[in-house]
Design an enzyme around this catalytic site. Structure first.
Site, short mmCIF file in Angstrom:
data_model
loop_
_atom_site.label_atom_id
_atom_site.label_comp_id
_atom_site.label_asym_id
_atom_site.label_seq_id
_atom_site.Cartn_x
_atom_site.Cartn_y
_atom_site.Cartn_z
N ASN A 134 0.78 -1.34 -0.06
CA ASN A 134 -0.11 -0.03 -0.14
C ASN A 134 0.79 1.17 0.04
O ASN A 134 1.48 1.46 1.01
CB ASN A 134 -0.86 0.09 1.39
N TRP A 135 1.19 1.84 -1.24
CA TRP A 135 1.95 2.80 -1.27
C TRP A 135 1.28 4.20 -0.51
O TRP A 135 2.15 5.51 -0.82
CB TRP A 135 2.51 3.08 -2.70
N LYS A 136 0.18 4.28 -0.31
CA LYS A 136 -0.68 5.50 0.09
C LYS A 136 -0.19 6.72 -0.65
O LYS A 136 -0.37 6.61 -1.92
CB LYS A 136 -0.08 5.50 1.54
N HIS B 25 -9.78 1.12 4.61
CA HIS B 25 -8.45 1.30 5.21
C HIS B 25 -8.64 2.39 6.48
O HIS B 25 -9.33 3.34 6.51
CB HIS B 25 -7.46 1.78 4.35
N GLU C 34 -5.68 -5.03 10.67
CA GLU C 34 -4.71 -3.84 10.60
C GLU C 34 -5.00 -3.01 11.79
O GLU C 34 -5.66 -2.02 12.20
CB GLU C 34 -4.52 -2.71 9.61
P1 PGA Z 1 2.54 0.59 7.61
O1 PGA Z 1 0.92 0.58 7.08
O2 PGA Z 1 3.08 -0.80 7.26
O3 PGA Z 1 3.37 1.64 7.35
O4 PGA Z 1 2.15 0.33 8.98
C1 PGA Z 1 0.23 -0.54 6.79
C2 PGA Z 1 -1.06 0.00 6.23
O5 PGA Z 1 -1.66 0.97 6.73
O6 PGA Z 1 -1.65 -0.76 5.33
#
Ligand code: PGA
Length: 249
Positions: free
Chosen positions: A7-9, A91, A162
């Site tokens: 997940n590159w956000k 998310h 998560e």
């Molecule tokens: P993170 O993010 O690996 O930077 O904690 C995971 C996510 O939000 O999917």
């Protein structure tokens, strides 16, 4: 099958996204591993063109209406048309920063089913839930709100556990050990039995990195990982894939 999702956000800009995708082209991926990348919508087609042969792509978010007068929206159908296989739904950053509701989330899951995308439903307890001993209650409720009245049928779906407190901000998140993750994964698979006879893969996300990925993947109930920060750097992400290659061998 093990799922390694990136997940590159909104960590990377357009050119950085292209540079990272270019490096992923030569990644060796075992047949038993599904690598999925969730880039920014604007870079979606470019990334697909670069890595689409051995990596699947997904949307970070979709809107539930197929088409019409919806300024700023990008529908699940649109993503499907340009080659997406998955979509992250619910998310925690969408829930808590952008105010997405349980009703929105259900409509988005339905849109994925209708358009042919596989929804990756993200659920997780907050730090406050954890402090108050309400982690399981939060998960139970999020699943109930997503699944009650939903016609799952034979549709595929993936659940991502998560814990919000474990998701990193700029690389820092509290560690949710694999023992604790396993307890929640077992709880989720029990809860899912209330809604479907199908067995959905349940993946873990929250500060996953090359140093800890093996501990999660060694748990039978953890079918893969959803990686944020560590997936945006080629070195750490390729290490995660390499470690997974060895595990599935
Ligand atoms: P993170 O993010 O690996 O930077 O904690 C995971 C996510 O939000 O999917």
């Amino acid at each position: 099958m093990r799922y390694i999702f990136a997940n590159w956000k909104m960590y990377l800009n357009y050119s950085e996204t292209g540079e990272l995708a270019n490096k992923l082209v030569d990644l060796e991926i075992s047949d038993d591993i599904e690598v999925g990348v969730f880039p920014n919508s604007l870079a979606f087609s470019n990334v697909l063109e670069l890595v689409g042969k051995n990596i699947s792509l997904g949307a970070q978010n979709v809107s539930w209406t197929p088409q019409g007068a919806y300024t700023g929206a990008v529908s699940a159908w649109f993503f499907k048309e340009v080659g997406a296989k998955y979509a992250l739904i619910g998310h925690s950053e969408r829930r808590y920063i952008f105010g997405e509701t349980d009703q929105d989330i259900k409509k988005k899951i339905e849109a994925c089913f209708d358009s042919g995308l596989i929804p990756v439903l993200c659920i997780g307890d907050t730090a406050e839930d954890k402090e108050n001993g309400k982690s399981e209650y939060r998960i139970k409720k999020q699943l109930m709100k997503a699944f009650e009245g939903l016609g799952v049928g034979q549709n595929q779906m993936i659940i991502a556990y998560e814990p919000v407190w474990a998701i990193s901000k700029a690389g820092q998140g509290e560690d949710c050990g694999s023992d604790q993750a396993k307890i929640m994964h077992d709880f989720i698979s029990q809860e899912l039995k209330n809604y479907t006879d199908l067995e959905f893969p349940i993946i873990y996300g929250g500060s996953v990195k090359s140093e800890n990925v093996e501990s999660y993947l060694r748990e039978d109930s953890i079918s893969g990982v959803l990686v944020g920060n560590a997936s945006t750097k080629f070195e750490s992400f390729s290490e995660i894939v390499e470690i997974t290659n060895k595990i599935v061998k």
